[in-house]
Design an enzyme around this catalytic site. Structure first.
Site, PDB file in Angstrom:
ATOM      1  CG  HIS A 192      -1.887   1.064   1.666  1.00 57.23           C
ATOM      2  ND1 HIS A 192      -1.604   2.351   1.868  1.00 57.23           N
ATOM      3  CD2 HIS A 192      -3.081   0.931   0.931  1.00 57.23           C
ATOM      4  CE1 HIS A 192      -2.985   3.247   1.664  1.00 57.23           C
ATOM      5  NE2 HIS A 192      -3.541   1.923   1.801  1.00 57.23           N
ATOM      6  CG  ASP A 214       0.745  -2.442   6.650  1.00 58.27           C
ATOM      7  OD1 ASP A 214      -0.817  -2.512   7.362  1.00 58.27           O
ATOM      8  OD2 ASP A 214       0.773  -1.813   4.765  1.00 58.27           O
ATOM      9  CD  GLN A 250      -6.545  -4.683   4.064  1.00 63.13           C
ATOM     10  OE1 GLN A 250      -7.739  -4.532   4.152  1.00 63.13           O
ATOM     11  NE2 GLN A 250      -7.200  -3.002   3.541  1.00 63.13           N
ATOM     12  CE  LYS A 307      -7.389  -0.212   6.593  1.00 60.09           C
ATOM     13  NZ  LYS A 307      -8.341   0.456   4.895  1.00 60.09           N
ATOM     14  CB  CYS A 328      -3.464   3.777  -1.655  1.00 65.37           C
ATOM     15  SG  CYS A 328      -5.330   5.284  -1.289  1.00 65.37           S
TER      16      CYS A 328
HETATM   17  N1  PLP Z   1      -1.114  -0.685   4.602  1.00 63.96           N
HETATM   18  C1  PLP Z   1      -2.670  -1.433   3.038  1.00 63.96           C
HETATM   19  C2  PLP Z   1      -2.073  -2.947   3.324  1.00 63.96           C
HETATM   20  C3  PLP Z   1      -3.692  -0.874   3.534  1.00 63.96           C
HETATM   21  O1  PLP Z   1      -4.821  -1.094   3.339  1.00 63.96           O
HETATM   22  C4  PLP Z   1      -4.448   0.898   4.242  1.00 63.96           C
HETATM   23  C5  PLP Z   1      -6.043   0.788   4.220  1.00 63.96           C
HETATM   24  O2  PLP Z   1      -5.995   1.201   3.124  1.00 63.96           O
HETATM   25  C6  PLP Z   1      -3.166   1.030   5.092  1.00 63.96           C
HETATM   26  C7  PLP Z   1      -2.055   0.437   5.444  1.00 63.96           C
HETATM   27  C8  PLP Z   1      -3.223   2.495   5.119  1.00 63.96           C
HETATM   28  O3  PLP Z   1      -4.326   2.280   6.743  1.00 63.96           O
HETATM   29  P1  PLP Z   1      -4.477   3.712   7.332  1.00 63.96           P
HETATM   30  O4  PLP Z   1      -5.349   4.559   5.864  1.00 63.96           O
HETATM   31  O5  PLP Z   1      -5.508   3.715   8.836  1.00 63.96           O
HETATM   32  O6  PLP Z   1      -3.874   3.937   7.856  1.00 63.96           O
END
Ligand code: PLP
Length: 491
Positions: free
Chosen positions: A211, A288, A291, A314, A452
């Site tokens: 992401h 990370d 997900q 999430k 993203c």
């Molecule tokens: N990393 C992953 C794999 C994501 O799917 C997302 C959000 O969709 C993020 C990071 C960023 O999360 P947040 O917008 O809650 O900070």
């Protein structure tokens, strides 16, 4: 700043680092169970039919019992209603859905079908009620003031930290730093822990499946320090190529950061192996978990994770709250990157003494109510049991995969043998935007766009996909509604 891609880079000799060579690595991977042998699909229809959903490929942390037998439908569909209402463990889906008031919402004159769970999940009544209770009975700033409400809010806030620690399998609550979410968590680790140790030419390893939240923070510190990003590739199914990842490590590698589940493809990355390989080179890592945390039972201690970050929204909790897990020694070594109240032990104009972690990283008044709400979300998920919800979601994903592959002209993007929640696709002759709008008119909420995660979509020659994503409150009937709406488009 330089971004180096892998193929031109020969890399070190794995043997110099006590690592297996490529043949040994292949055997190691096979033994790990993450990449089970591919068994060709029986359905003559499609080469995309994933071999993924055979009992042999249940992720290691899942229950050993087979998820389903191929002779049975993987989950009862609307037309097979005689099979009864699906259950998550002992709890029926109708009871679970009743916990989520928004699922009864009507949109566009239709019953809402919420298949945008990778963007954000919905909140159960238990979380909403907990927030109301906090504001009605506990609201106060924490760690300050010796009055009753300060004590109540501090207790609730710290209890939430404790719940997160237990949920992640962390040694204790001091390993947990509250942040706004995954994005802020990754920025915190990049700025506080990694940047102070970077010299020009040092290297940070990412994967192409990240992401933007796990790309841009590293670019920012690479630009400032002259460090270099190296990017591990994925194969045509969307799974990381472990030998290529391994080859990226060398004496300049300072850090590696990767998602446990790709938000664009749903691939479950073998983070246990990714961490173990990095550790062989003495390189700390960040996982990370944005997900993964609501789909896969996580134990940071068993994974030997150095840092693990996730977002509350999430996992059925509030927005604007999330957490960083960090090993104690690493949190101690990291410098705070925001200064202010709450994080200090003593301040003079000459110098400031910080509190220990986690307070050291929590400058200013935090998002107290939503931290408490996140604690309630974790209670909720724990009460259902992640092994149960993961198993149900796995069945639903298998059913969704099967149904979508019946749609003429539909191409699934991301067909790894290990997947969670996500069914990314494109449809011949229809733009992603058109499909998204058509589904929205049918009351079906999915994400249509780049998610993203532009580098991974470009790896597949795409700028966008349609992305339904599942949670444990989704029904086979909702998959049927999705498939039916797509069929209308193709006719
Ligand atoms: N990393 C992953 C794999 C994501 O799917 C997302 C959000 O969709 C993020 C990071 C960023 O999360 P947040 O917008 O809650 O900070």
């Amino acid at each position: 700043m330089t971004v180096a891609t892998n193929p031109a880079y020969a890399g070190p000799n794995p043997k110099d680092y006590g690592l297996p060579d490529e043949r040994e690595l292949a055997a190691w991977i096979a033994r790990s169970g993450y990449f089970p042998a591919f068994s060709p699909p029986t359905a003559a229809s499609s080469s995309q039919t994933p071999a993924a959903y055979s009992p042999a490929v249940v992720p290691k942390a899942f229950p050993a019992a087979p998820l389903y037998t191929p002779e049975l439908p993987v989950a009862p569909s609307a037309s097979a209603a005689t099979a009864g209402i699906p259950r998550v463990g002992e709890v029926s889906l109708s009871k679970i859905r009743a916990d989520f008031p928004i699922l009864a919402e009507r949109v566009e004159g239709k019953q809402l079908v919420w298949l945008d769970n990778a963007a954000t999940t919905q909140r159960p009544r238990q979380v909403i009620d907990r927030l109301v209770h906090y504001y009605e009975h506990e609201n106060s700033n924490v760690h300050r003031g010796a009055h009753t409400l300060a004590a109540r809010s501090t207790d609730a806030y710290e209890a939430a930290r404790e719940k997160i620690a237990r949920f992640l399998g962390a040694p204790g609550k001091d390993n947990i730093v509250f942040v706004r979410g995954t994005t802020e968590g990754i920025n915190l680790v990049a700025q506080s822990f990694v940047k102070p140790n970077l010299q020009p030419g040092d290297e940070i390893i990412l994967t192409v499946a990240e992401h933007h939240a796990n790309i841009v923070p590293w670019q920012l510190i690479a630009e400032e320090t002259g460090a270099v990003l190296r990017v591990a590739p994925v194969d045509d199914t969307g799974q990381i190529i472990l030998p290529e990842y391994t080859r990226l490590f060398n004496k300049r590698t300072r850090f590696a950061s990767f998602a446990q589940v790709s938000n664009a493809l749903g691939t479950i990355l073998p983070v246990e192996e990714l961490i173990a390989i990095a550790h062989r080179f003495g390189v700390p890592t960040l996982v990370d978990g944005a997900q993964s945390v609501s789909h896969i039972p996580v134990n940071v201690t068993a994974l030997d994770a150095d840092f693990f970050v996730f977002s509350g929204h999430k996992i059925f909790g509030p927005t604007g709250i999330g957490a960083v897990y960090g090993k104690k020694a690493l949190l101690e070594a990291a410098k705070p990157y925001q200064g202010g109240g709450n994080m200090i032990a003593d301040v003079t104009f000459e110098r400031t003494q910080y509190h220990e972690a986690p307070e050291k990283f929590e400058a200013g008044t935090g998002n107290i109510a939503d931290a408490v709400g996140l604690g309630a979300a974790i209670d909720y998920v724990t009460s259902l049991g992640l092994p149960h919800t993961a198993r149900y979601e796995h069945e639903l994903l298998a059913y969704g995969t099967k149904e979508l592959l019946k749609i003429p002209g539909l191409r699934l993007i991301g067909t790894a043998t290990q997947k969670a929640s996500v069914l990314s696709f494109i449809l011949d002759g229809h733009s992603v935007e058109d499909v998204g709008q058509h589904l929205a008119r049918a009351g079906i909420a999915v994400r249509a766009g780049h998610h993203c995660a532009q580098p991974i979509l470009r790896r597949f020659g795409l700028e966008a996909t349609v992305r339904p994503s599942l949670a444990f409150y989704n029904l086979p009937e909702e998959i049927d509604a999705l498939a039916q709406a797509l069929r209308q488009l193709t006719h």
